[in-house]
Design a protein around this motif. Structure first.
Motif, PDB file in Angstrom:
ATOM      1  N   LEU A  76       0.843  -1.200   0.000  1.00  0.00           N
ATOM      2  CA  LEU A  76       0.000   0.000   0.000  1.00  0.00           C
ATOM      3  C   LEU A  76       0.872   1.242   0.000  1.00  0.00           C
ATOM      4  N   HIS A  77       0.367   2.310  -0.603  1.00  0.00           N
ATOM      5  CA  HIS A  77       1.189   3.527  -0.695  1.00  0.00           C
ATOM      6  C   HIS A  77       0.384   4.761  -0.319  1.00  0.00           C
ATOM      7  N   HIS A  78       0.619   5.894  -0.972  1.00  0.00           N
ATOM      8  CA  HIS A  78       0.015   7.170  -0.591  1.00  0.00           C
ATOM      9  C   HIS A  78      -1.488   7.172  -0.846  1.00  0.00           C
ATOM     10  N   THR A  79      -2.256   7.359   0.216  1.00  0.00           N
ATOM     11  CA  THR A  79      -3.705   7.323   0.128  1.00  0.00           C
ATOM     12  C   THR A  79      -4.273   8.705  -0.184  1.00  0.00           C
ATOM     13  N   GLY A  80      -5.522   8.720  -0.593  1.00  0.00           N
ATOM     14  CA  GLY A  80      -6.237   9.971  -0.842  1.00  0.00           C
ATOM     15  C   GLY A  80      -7.727   9.703  -0.732  1.00  0.00           C
ATOM     16  N   TRP A  81      -8.513  10.766  -0.835  1.00  0.00           N
ATOM     17  CA  TRP A  81      -9.962  10.646  -0.714  1.00  0.00           C
ATOM     18  C   TRP A  81     -10.633  10.642  -2.083  1.00  0.00           C
ATOM     19  N   ASN A  82     -11.807  10.058  -2.139  1.00  0.00           N
ATOM     20  CA  ASN A  82     -12.599  10.106  -3.371  1.00  0.00           C
ATOM     21  C   ASN A  82     -13.112  11.517  -3.635  1.00  0.00           C
ATOM     22  N   ALA A  83     -13.293  12.309  -2.611  1.00  0.00           N
ATOM     23  CA  ALA A  83     -13.738  13.698  -2.735  1.00  0.00           C
ATOM     24  C   ALA A  83     -13.041  14.498  -1.641  1.00  0.00           C
ATOM     25  N   CYS A  84     -12.655  15.723  -1.976  1.00  0.00           N
ATOM     26  CA  CYS A  84     -11.933  16.554  -1.015  1.00  0.00           C
ATOM     27  C   CYS A  84     -12.225  18.016  -1.316  1.00  0.00           C
ATOM     28  N   SER A  85     -11.384  18.902  -0.855  1.00  0.00           N
ATOM     29  CA  SER A  85     -11.604  20.328  -1.063  1.00  0.00           C
ATOM     30  C   SER A  85     -11.645  20.713  -2.534  1.00  0.00           C
ATOM     31  N   SER A  86     -11.124  19.869  -3.411  1.00  0.00           N
ATOM     32  CA  SER A  86     -11.248  20.120  -4.853  1.00  0.00           C
ATOM     33  C   SER A  86     -12.712  20.152  -5.270  1.00  0.00           C
ATOM     34  N   CYS A  87     -13.573  19.489  -4.492  1.00  0.00           N
ATOM     35  CA  CYS A  87     -15.012  19.435  -4.783  1.00  0.00           C
ATOM     36  C   CYS A  87     -15.800  20.370  -3.867  1.00  0.00           C
ATOM     37  N   PHE A  88     -15.142  21.362  -3.304  1.00  0.00           N
ATOM     38  CA  PHE A  88     -15.748  22.221  -2.287  1.00  0.00           C
ATOM     39  C   PHE A  88     -17.096  22.799  -2.698  1.00  0.00           C
ATOM     40  N   ASN A  89     -17.256  23.195  -3.927  1.00  0.00           N
ATOM     41  CA  ASN A  89     -18.500  23.838  -4.369  1.00  0.00           C
ATOM     42  C   ASN A  89     -19.551  22.873  -4.897  1.00  0.00           C
ATOM     43  N   ASP A  90     -19.372  21.576  -4.699  1.00  0.00           N
ATOM     44  CA  ASP A  90     -20.307  20.586  -5.223  1.00  0.00           C
ATOM     45  C   ASP A  90     -20.947  19.818  -4.081  1.00  0.00           C
ATOM     46  N   SER A  91     -22.187  20.153  -3.774  1.00  0.00           N
ATOM     47  CA  SER A  91     -22.870  19.532  -2.628  1.00  0.00           C
ATOM     48  C   SER A  91     -23.205  18.060  -2.859  1.00  0.00           C
ATOM     49  N   SER A  92     -23.069  17.560  -4.085  1.00  0.00           N
ATOM     50  CA  SER A  92     -23.341  16.144  -4.333  1.00  0.00           C
ATOM     51  C   SER A  92     -22.158  15.261  -3.961  1.00  0.00           C
ATOM     52  N   LYS A  93     -20.998  15.852  -3.705  1.00  0.00           N
ATOM     53  CA  LYS A  93     -19.782  15.087  -3.382  1.00  0.00           C
ATOM     54  C   LYS A  93     -19.664  14.893  -1.870  1.00  0.00           C
ATOM     55  N   LYS A  94     -19.141  13.733  -1.507  1.00  0.00           N
ATOM     56  CA  LYS A  94     -18.999  13.376  -0.099  1.00  0.00           C
ATOM     57  C   LYS A  94     -17.703  12.605   0.095  1.00  0.00           C
ATOM     58  N   ARG A  95     -16.972  12.926   1.143  1.00  0.00           N
ATOM     59  CA  ARG A  95     -15.743  12.200   1.468  1.00  0.00           C
ATOM     60  C   ARG A  95     -16.140  10.905   2.180  1.00  0.00           C
ATOM     61  N   GLN A  96     -16.274   9.843   1.396  1.00  0.00           N
ATOM     62  CA  GLN A  96     -16.718   8.556   1.936  1.00  0.00           C
ATOM     63  C   GLN A  96     -15.697   7.447   1.758  1.00  0.00           C
ATOM     64  N   PHE A  97     -14.904   7.523   0.692  1.00  0.00           N
ATOM     65  CA  PHE A  97     -13.984   6.431   0.388  1.00  0.00           C
ATOM     66  C   PHE A  97     -12.535   6.901   0.457  1.00  0.00           C
ATOM     67  N   LEU A  98     -11.727   6.140   1.172  1.00  0.00           N
ATOM     68  CA  LEU A  98     -10.286   6.336   1.183  1.00  0.00           C
ATOM     69  C   LEU A  98      -9.731   5.470   0.058  1.00  0.00           C
ATOM     70  N   ILE A  99      -8.945   6.070  -0.820  1.00  0.00           N
ATOM     71  CA  ILE A  99      -8.402   5.365  -1.979  1.00  0.00           C
ATOM     72  C   ILE A  99      -6.969   4.949  -1.653  1.00  0.00           C
ATOM     73  N   LEU A 100      -6.688   3.654  -1.761  1.00  0.00           N
ATOM     74  CA  LEU A 100      -5.374   3.108  -1.425  1.00  0.00           C
ATOM     75  C   LEU A 100      -4.742   2.437  -2.652  1.00  0.00           C
ATOM     76  N   PRO A 101      -3.784   3.100  -3.294  1.00  0.00           N
ATOM     77  CA  PRO A 101      -3.045   2.446  -4.371  1.00  0.00           C
ATOM     78  C   PRO A 101      -2.042   1.449  -3.776  1.00  0.00           C
ATOM     79  N   ALA A 102      -1.815   0.361  -4.473  1.00  0.00           N
ATOM     80  CA  ALA A 102      -0.849  -0.650  -4.038  1.00  0.00           C
ATOM     81  C   ALA A 102       0.243  -0.746  -5.113  1.00  0.00           C
ATOM     82  N   VAL A 103       1.435  -0.268  -4.787  1.00  0.00           N
ATOM     83  CA  VAL A 103       2.517  -0.154  -5.765  1.00  0.00           C
ATOM     84  C   VAL A 103       2.900  -1.508  -6.357  1.00  0.00           C
ATOM     85  N   LYS A 104       3.089  -2.498  -5.531  1.00  0.00           N
ATOM     86  CA  LYS A 104       3.619  -3.784  -6.009  1.00  0.00           C
ATOM     87  C   LYS A 104       2.596  -4.584  -6.815  1.00  0.00           C
TER      88      LYS A 104
END
Length: 191
Positions: A76-104
Motif C-alpha cells: 500500500l502507498h500514498h492514500t487519498g480521498w474520493n472527494a476533497c476540497s477540490s469538490c468544495f462547491n459541489d454539494s453532491s460530493k462526499k468524502r466517503q472512500f479512502l483510496i489506497l493504491p498498491a505499488v507492487k
C-alpha cells in the motif's frame, strides 16, 4: 457529519475553500488512517490501521481497528480521498472512500469510512485490469479532482519498464484511461 461553517457561509461540498480556511476553521482530527505495509510481503496482507488521536478519548494514541487487505503482496502507498476540497462547491460530493493504491500489485482499493472507527473494504480494481485498460502500472499517489474523478500517479508500464502517467478513475472506481495524452519517461508523486 455536519459541514463546518467557513467564512460565515455553509460549505457546499467536502473540505474547505482554501488551506488557510481549513487551518483557521477546521476541527482537529480525531482519527488517523495509516497504511501498514508488511515488510516481507509474504506472511500476511498489508492493512489499514485506524488510530485514535482524540486526546479526550480513553483509547487515545492506540490502534482501534485493523482492516486487512484481501491479498498478500500489495505494498500500500500514498492514500487519498474520493472527494476533497477540490469538490468544495459541489454539494453532491462526499468524502466517503479512502483510496489506497498498491505499488507492487497494482491494485486500487476503495475503503468505505462511513463507520469512521471501523472502515470496511468497498471494492478494488485489479492491477491486471488497470494495465489492460490504461497501459500503466505501479500506482503511487491518489488525489481527488474537482470533477469527482480520482487521479493516481503511476510509475511504469505493465511490462515493468519506467514511464509516468496518471490513471483516471470515475467516482465508482471504473477505469477511464489516463489523464495525460502522452506518457513521460518517469513518474512518481504529484500535487
Amino acid at each position: 457529519m455536519e459541514q463546518p461553517v467557513a467564512n460565515g457561509t455553509c460549505c457546499k461540498g467536502p473540505g474547505y475553500a482554501t488551506p488557510l480556511d481549513a487551518f483557521k476553521n477546521g476541527a482537529r482530527e480525531k482519527l488517523l488512517y495509516v497504511p501498514c505495509i508488511v515488510p516481507d510481503q509474504q506472511s500476511r496482507p498489508d492493512y489499514l490501521a485506524t488510530v485514535d488521536v482524540d486526546p479526550d478519548s480513553a483509547t487515545y494514541g492506540q490502534v482501534i481497528h485493523r482492516l486487512p487487505m484481501p491479498f498478500i503482496g500489495d505494498e500500500l502507498h500514498h492514500t487519498g480521498w474520493n472527494a476533497c476540497s477540490s469538490c468544495f462547491n459541489d454539494s453532491s460530493k462526499k468524502r466517503q472512500f479512502l483510496i489506497l493504491p498498491a505499488v507492487k500489485s497494482g491494485r486500487i482499493y476503495a475503503v468505505d469510512v462511513t463507520n469512521e472507527q471501523e472502515p470496511k473494504l468497498h471494492k478494488f480494481v485489479s492491477g491486471d485490469a488497470v494495465g489492460a485498460a490504461a497501459g500503466v502500472a505501479y500506482p503511487h499517489t491518489s488525489h481527488c479532482l474537482g470533477s469527482g474523478e480520482i487521479m493516481i500517479s503511476t510509475m511504469g508500464s505493465p511490462d515493468g519498464t519506467a514511464k509516468g502517467n496518471f490513471l483516471l478513475l470515475d467516482a465508482d472506481l471504473n477505469i477511464k484511461g489516463t489523464w495525460a495524452p502522452k506518457d513521460t519517461a518517469f513518474g512518481y508523486d504529484f500535487w
